[in-house]
Design a protein around this motif. Structure first.
Motif, PDB file in Angstrom:
ATOM      1  N   THR A 148       3.840   9.699  -7.647  1.00 52.61           N
ATOM      2  CA  THR A 148       5.067   9.785  -8.525  1.00 52.61           C
ATOM      3  C   THR A 148       4.375  10.133 -10.228  1.00 52.61           C
ATOM      4  OG1 THR A 148       6.514   8.752  -7.227  1.00 52.61           O
ATOM      5  CG2 THR A 148       7.128   9.005  -9.366  1.00 52.61           C
ATOM      6  N   SER A 149       3.420   9.116 -10.238  1.00 50.29           N
ATOM      7  CA  SER A 149       2.804   9.342 -11.749  1.00 50.29           C
ATOM      8  C   SER A 149       2.095  10.520 -11.939  1.00 50.29           C
ATOM      9  CB  SER A 149       1.608   8.231 -11.765  1.00 50.29           C
ATOM     10  OG  SER A 149       2.235   7.065 -11.627  1.00 50.29           O
ATOM     11  N   GLN A 150       1.523  11.063 -10.690  1.00 52.76           N
ATOM     12  CA  GLN A 150       0.935  12.495 -11.064  1.00 52.76           C
ATOM     13  C   GLN A 150       1.837  13.685 -11.393  1.00 52.76           C
ATOM     14  OE1 GLN A 150      -1.768  13.097  -7.338  1.00 52.76           O
ATOM     15  NE2 GLN A 150      -2.826  11.237  -7.783  1.00 52.76           N
ATOM     16  N   TYR A 151       2.890  13.687 -10.468  1.00 52.19           N
ATOM     17  CA  TYR A 151       3.835  14.557 -10.723  1.00 52.19           C
ATOM     18  C   TYR A 151       4.687  14.349 -12.082  1.00 52.19           C
ATOM     19  CZ  TYR A 151       8.306  17.014 -10.385  1.00 52.19           C
ATOM     20  OH  TYR A 151       9.476  17.578 -10.484  1.00 52.19           O
ATOM     21  N   LYS A 206       0.714  -1.197  -0.065  1.00 55.08           N
ATOM     22  CA  LYS A 206       0.002  -0.177   0.030  1.00 55.08           C
ATOM     23  C   LYS A 206       0.943   1.299   0.087  1.00 55.08           C
ATOM     24  CE  LYS A 206      -4.065  -2.186   2.343  1.00 55.08           C
ATOM     25  NZ  LYS A 206      -4.512  -2.348   3.792  1.00 55.08           N
ATOM     26  N   SER A 207       1.755   1.217   0.798  1.00 58.99           N
ATOM     27  CA  SER A 207       2.768   2.185   0.743  1.00 58.99           C
ATOM     28  C   SER A 207       3.579   2.781  -0.544  1.00 58.99           C
ATOM     29  CB  SER A 207       3.970   2.503   1.901  1.00 58.99           C
ATOM     30  OG  SER A 207       3.437   1.942   3.101  1.00 58.99           O
ATOM     31  N   PHE A 208       3.966   1.436  -1.179  1.00 55.21           N
ATOM     32  CA  PHE A 208       4.296   1.707  -2.511  1.00 55.21           C
ATOM     33  C   PHE A 208       3.423   2.040  -3.450  1.00 55.21           C
ATOM     34  CE2 PHE A 208       5.947   0.327  -6.602  1.00 55.21           C
ATOM     35  CZ  PHE A 208       6.979   0.938  -6.836  1.00 55.21           C
ATOM     36  N   GLN A 209       2.163   1.720  -3.500  1.00 54.25           N
ATOM     37  CA  GLN A 209       1.110   2.092  -4.416  1.00 54.25           C
ATOM     38  C   GLN A 209       1.003   3.656  -4.105  1.00 54.25           C
ATOM     39  OE1 GLN A 209      -0.362   0.204  -6.885  1.00 54.25           O
ATOM     40  NE2 GLN A 209      -0.752   2.166  -7.488  1.00 54.25           N
ATOM     41  N   PHE A 210       0.839   3.949  -2.873  1.00 54.37           N
ATOM     42  CA  PHE A 210       0.767   5.599  -2.797  1.00 54.37           C
ATOM     43  C   PHE A 210       1.972   6.316  -3.578  1.00 54.37           C
ATOM     44  CE2 PHE A 210       1.698   9.126   0.029  1.00 54.37           C
ATOM     45  CZ  PHE A 210       0.479   9.907  -0.164  1.00 54.37           C
ATOM     46  N   LEU A 211       3.248   5.738  -3.093  1.00 45.96           N
ATOM     47  CA  LEU A 211       4.351   6.600  -3.722  1.00 45.96           C
ATOM     48  C   LEU A 211       4.131   6.582  -5.198  1.00 45.96           C
ATOM     49  CD1 LEU A 211       7.233   7.874  -3.490  1.00 45.96           C
ATOM     50  CD2 LEU A 211       8.158   5.632  -3.512  1.00 45.96           C
ATOM     51  N   ALA A 271      10.625   5.086 -11.838  1.00 46.95           N
ATOM     52  CA  ALA A 271      10.898   6.566 -11.057  1.00 46.95           C
ATOM     53  C   ALA A 271      10.289   5.958  -9.595  1.00 46.95           C
ATOM     54  CB  ALA A 271       9.983   7.722 -11.507  1.00 46.95           C
ATOM     55  N   SER A 272       9.122   5.328  -9.538  1.00 47.98           N
ATOM     56  CA  SER A 272       8.754   5.120  -7.995  1.00 47.98           C
ATOM     57  C   SER A 272       9.659   4.179  -7.487  1.00 47.98           C
ATOM     58  CB  SER A 272       7.294   4.366  -8.069  1.00 47.98           C
ATOM     59  OG  SER A 272       6.567   5.127  -8.546  1.00 47.98           O
ATOM     60  N   LEU A 273      10.148   3.181  -8.044  1.00 48.19           N
ATOM     61  CA  LEU A 273      11.257   2.197  -7.473  1.00 48.19           C
ATOM     62  C   LEU A 273      12.294   2.849  -7.243  1.00 48.19           C
ATOM     63  CD1 LEU A 273      11.664  -0.696  -6.526  1.00 48.19           C
ATOM     64  CD2 LEU A 273      12.395  -1.280  -8.955  1.00 48.19           C
ATOM     65  N   THR A 274      12.837   3.677  -7.977  1.00 49.20           N
ATOM     66  CA  THR A 274      13.976   4.424  -7.529  1.00 49.20           C
ATOM     67  C   THR A 274      13.958   5.372  -6.359  1.00 49.20           C
ATOM     68  OG1 THR A 274      14.646   4.630 -10.134  1.00 49.20           O
ATOM     69  CG2 THR A 274      15.720   6.122  -8.658  1.00 49.20           C
ATOM     70  N   LEU A 275      13.018   5.845  -6.279  1.00 49.94           N
ATOM     71  CA  LEU A 275      12.335   6.922  -5.022  1.00 49.94           C
ATOM     72  C   LEU A 275      12.407   5.993  -3.900  1.00 49.94           C
ATOM     73  CD1 LEU A 275       9.883   9.247  -6.507  1.00 49.94           C
ATOM     74  CD2 LEU A 275      12.409   9.720  -5.564  1.00 49.94           C
ATOM     75  N   TRP A 276      11.589   4.607  -4.073  1.00 52.73           N
ATOM     76  CA  TRP A 276      11.795   3.830  -2.577  1.00 52.73           C
ATOM     77  C   TRP A 276      12.981   3.174  -2.160  1.00 52.73           C
ATOM     78  CZ3 TRP A 276       7.325   2.497  -0.600  1.00 52.73           C
ATOM     79  CH2 TRP A 276       7.267   1.084   0.515  1.00 52.73           C
ATOM     80  N   SER A 277      13.682   2.916  -3.228  1.00 52.03           N
ATOM     81  CA  SER A 277      14.941   2.280  -2.965  1.00 52.03           C
ATOM     82  C   SER A 277      15.933   3.393  -2.392  1.00 52.03           C
ATOM     83  CB  SER A 277      15.815   1.842  -4.211  1.00 52.03           C
ATOM     84  OG  SER A 277      15.060   0.932  -4.886  1.00 52.03           O
TER      85      SER A 277
END
Length: 89
Positions: free
Chosen positions: A32-35, A23-28, A48-54
């Motif tokens: 990120t998609s919106q941005y 759920k946290s990753f989905q929120f990120l 991009a999301s996985l890069t930020l998450w990492s």
């Protein structure tokens, strides 16, 4: 994993079993998609999301385990994350 001495089976953790991480990753991913859409970026939102998450998890893990020493972690974190975000544009 290089940060702990003993191997941990992540599938046995409460976060995995309750879907908190998912759920946290989905929120990120969603924000990120919106941005990326708002700046007409051609980057893949999942990449991009996985890069930020990492990045976020890496810095926090190193700090929590005292593998990095900084006087003001909050300032360090903000600067580090800002540097990464500028690369998304």
């Amino acid at each position: 994993m290089f940060l702990v001495e003993d191997e941990i089976d992540f599938r046995e953790t409460k976060a995995y079993n309750t879907g908190v991480s998912r759920k946290s990753f989905q929120f990120l991913h969603d924000i990120t998609s919106q941005y990326l859409q708002s700046i007409d970026s051609k980057l893949d939102p999942s990449f991009a999301s996985l890069t930020l998450w990492s990045h976020i998890h890496g810095i926090l893990s190193l700090y929590i385990l005292k593998r990095i020493q900084v006087e003001d972690f909050h300032t360090f974190y903000k600067k580090s994350t800002s540097l990464l975000l500028r690369g998304l544009e």
